[in-house]
Scaffold this active site. Sequence first.
Site, PDB file in Angstrom:
ATOM      1  N   CYS A   3       0.792  -1.438   0.060  1.00  0.00           N
ATOM      2  CA  CYS A   3       0.044  -0.098  -0.133  1.00  0.00           C
ATOM      3  C   CYS A   3       0.812   1.158   0.050  1.00  0.00           C
ATOM      4  CB  CYS A   3      -0.854  -0.022   1.151  1.00  0.00           C
ATOM      5  SG  CYS A   3      -0.257   0.039   2.823  1.00  0.00           S
ATOM      6  N   ARG A   9      -3.371  -0.609   5.527  1.00  0.00           N
ATOM      7  CA  ARG A   9      -3.786  -1.773   4.700  1.00  0.00           C
ATOM      8  C   ARG A   9      -3.047  -2.995   4.553  1.00  0.00           C
ATOM      9  NH1 ARG A   9      -5.311   2.087  -0.606  1.00  0.00           N
ATOM     10  NH2 ARG A   9      -3.339   3.022   0.754  1.00  0.00           N
ATOM     11  N   ASP A 111      -8.099   3.598   0.801  1.00  0.00           N
ATOM     12  CA  ASP A 111      -7.490   4.074   1.814  1.00  0.00           C
ATOM     13  C   ASP A 111      -8.219   4.749   3.131  1.00  0.00           C
ATOM     14  OD1 ASP A 111      -5.594   5.501   3.411  1.00  0.00           O
ATOM     15  OD2 ASP A 111      -4.654   6.547   1.834  1.00  0.00           O
TER      16      ASP A 111
HETATM   17  P1  4NP Z   1      -1.823   2.725   4.157  1.00  0.00           P
HETATM   18  O1  4NP Z   1      -2.490   4.098   4.734  1.00  0.00           O
HETATM   19  O2  4NP Z   1      -1.339   3.445   2.580  1.00  0.00           O
HETATM   20  O3  4NP Z   1      -2.962   1.716   3.941  1.00  0.00           O
HETATM   21  O4  4NP Z   1      -0.693   2.414   5.075  1.00  0.00           O
HETATM   22  C1  4NP Z   1      -1.947   5.285   4.801  1.00  0.00           C
HETATM   23  C2  4NP Z   1      -1.034   5.552   5.635  1.00  0.00           C
HETATM   24  C3  4NP Z   1      -0.443   6.797   5.720  1.00  0.00           C
HETATM   25  C4  4NP Z   1      -0.754   7.855   4.923  1.00  0.00           C
HETATM   26  C5  4NP Z   1      -1.548   7.403   3.904  1.00  0.00           C
HETATM   27  C6  4NP Z   1      -2.466   6.418   3.924  1.00  0.00           C
HETATM   28  N1  4NP Z   1      -0.328   9.142   5.086  1.00  0.00           N
HETATM   29  O5  4NP Z   1      -0.642  10.285   4.224  1.00  0.00           O
HETATM   30  O6  4NP Z   1       0.652   9.429   5.986  1.00  0.00           O
END
Ligand code: 4NP
Length: 141
Positions: A3, A9, A111
Amino acid sequence: MVCLGNICRSPLAEGILKNKLPLDRFKVDSAGTAGFHIGRSPDHRSIEVAAQNGIDISRQKARKFTPNDFKEFNKIYVMDHANLADVLQIASTPEDRNKVALLLETVEVPDPYYENEEGFKTVFRLIDQACDRLTNKLQNL
Ligand code: 4NP
């Protein structure tokens, strides 16, 4: 399992798939396309929804996806189209590109970072269903 941040995720996807596959035959890991959270534990909301379903992801640490992952893994499942584009950008051969697919095949795992607990429950359910399908498919290879 890939991800963006490797804190919401893909840690869930790693934990869920590890819980379904025989780990003497499969190596499962996760990574993020961005490096902002390297070394951090998963988001507490992912840890909680996993724990509610009997899965402990609390000891995972975020890392960034690297070109070497194409050498280490036969399949690379990404959560959304941005992850897909980022991972394909790093792929250097047609074989590498063929390893990459959306976990949900045609749609994205949304997300949940700016969502509430419900968003994390939805993400858990989507990933869990995908991992059931994947487990059937991979076990028959
Ligand atoms: P992930 O979610 O890609 O599912 O781990 C996110 C975690 C952090 C951020 C965005 C999505 N962020 O902008 O810091």
